[in-house]
Design an enzyme around this catalytic site. Structure first.
Site, short mmCIF file in Angstrom:
data_model
loop_
_atom_site.label_atom_id
_atom_site.label_comp_id
_atom_site.label_asym_id
_atom_site.label_seq_id
_atom_site.Cartn_x
_atom_site.Cartn_y
_atom_site.Cartn_z
N HIS A 22 137.27 6.51 88.39
CA HIS A 22 136.03 7.06 88.94
C HIS A 22 134.86 6.12 88.70
O HIS A 22 134.24 6.17 87.63
CB HIS A 22 135.73 8.42 88.30
CG HIS A 22 136.53 9.55 88.85
ND1 HIS A 22 136.16 10.27 89.96
CD2 HIS A 22 137.71 10.07 88.43
CE1 HIS A 22 137.06 11.20 90.21
NE2 HIS A 22 138.02 11.10 89.29
N CYS B 79 140.03 8.24 93.32
CA CYS B 79 140.91 9.21 92.67
C CYS B 79 141.71 10.01 93.71
O CYS B 79 142.66 9.50 94.28
CB CYS B 79 140.11 10.11 91.72
SG CYS B 79 141.15 11.05 90.57
N GLU C 241 131.98 6.38 89.72
CA GLU C 241 130.74 7.16 89.64
C GLU C 241 130.62 7.93 88.32
O GLU C 241 129.59 8.58 88.09
CB GLU C 241 130.65 8.13 90.82
CG GLU C 241 131.50 9.37 90.73
CD GLU C 241 132.98 9.19 91.03
OE1 GLU C 241 133.65 10.19 91.34
OE2 GLU C 241 133.49 8.05 90.94
#
Length: 209
Positions: free
Chosen positions: A170, A85, A172
């Site tokens: 993202h 990002c 994660e």
């Protein structure tokens, strides 16, 4: 060992960097936005740069230039580097690209893989989670497109020669932290369609042990 650099400038939003660390077992986590005093890069097999609520074109963050120097050092040394990002945006900016303000997106989007043989995106499903307001509109020198979306041609990039990858989404962001951003919405998709965490596993596999 993977060096995880958390670029989040607002402590109350610092929940994604630790998720990168959690999903990357052999890692060393540092809040770069507060403390740039991490061990020498020679001690690491790769580096991950996290997201942030800051924008690369904002003033008032002198450490942006310091980290851009780190990006260029990784490129010159051939040290594997992954930008997530804000990290995606900063890496491209560090290499001469352009980042602009767009609109807030906090949902699942569908990406189209441009380079099917890329090792970091291998096996990653097209539905991925995004939390961003800025876009790369011109990639950095040497950076090639590996995935795009309807709204952004440069959604994921990699360097043509150095082991550098960047993703606007993202990897994660999972159900574990879905309640952290107040504006998150699944939209037309769900976490059942998403295996974005594979990016972190793939990147770790690209790092020499």
């Amino acid at each position: 060992m993977i060096l995880v650099l958390d670029d989040e400038v607002r402590p109350e939003y610092r929940y994604l960097g630790p998720e990168i660390e959690r999903l990357t077992p052999e890692s060393d986590y540092h809040v770069y936005a507060e403390d740039r005093d991490h061990p020498p890069l020679e001690e690491y097999d790769g580096v991950v740069i996290s997201g942030s609520t800051a924008s690369v074109y904002e003033e008032g963050y002198p450490w942006f230039e310091t980290q851009m120097d780190l990006v260029r050092t990784c490129r010159d040394r051939g040290l594997p580097l992954l930008g997530v990002c804000f990290g995606h945006q900063l890496i491209n900016a560090a290499l001469g690209g352009e980042v602009v303000e767009d609109r807030r997106r906090s949902t699942f989007v569908e990406m189209t893989t441009v380079e099917s043989s890329d090792p970091v995106l291998e096996g990653v499903e097209p539905i991925v989670p995004v939390l961003h307001s800025d876009l790369v509109i011109e990639p950095g020198s040497g950076m090639e497109v590996i995935a795009e979306t309807e709204y952004n041609e440069y959604f994921c990039t990699r360097h043509a020669e150095a082991p550098i990858w960047t993703v606007q989404f993202h990897p994660e962001f999972t159900e574990r932290v879905r309640d952290e951003p107040s504006d998150w919405s699944d939209g037309e998709h769900s976490f059942d369609e998403c295996n974005a965490t594979a990016v972190l596993e793939n990147f770790e596999a690209c790092c020499p042990q």
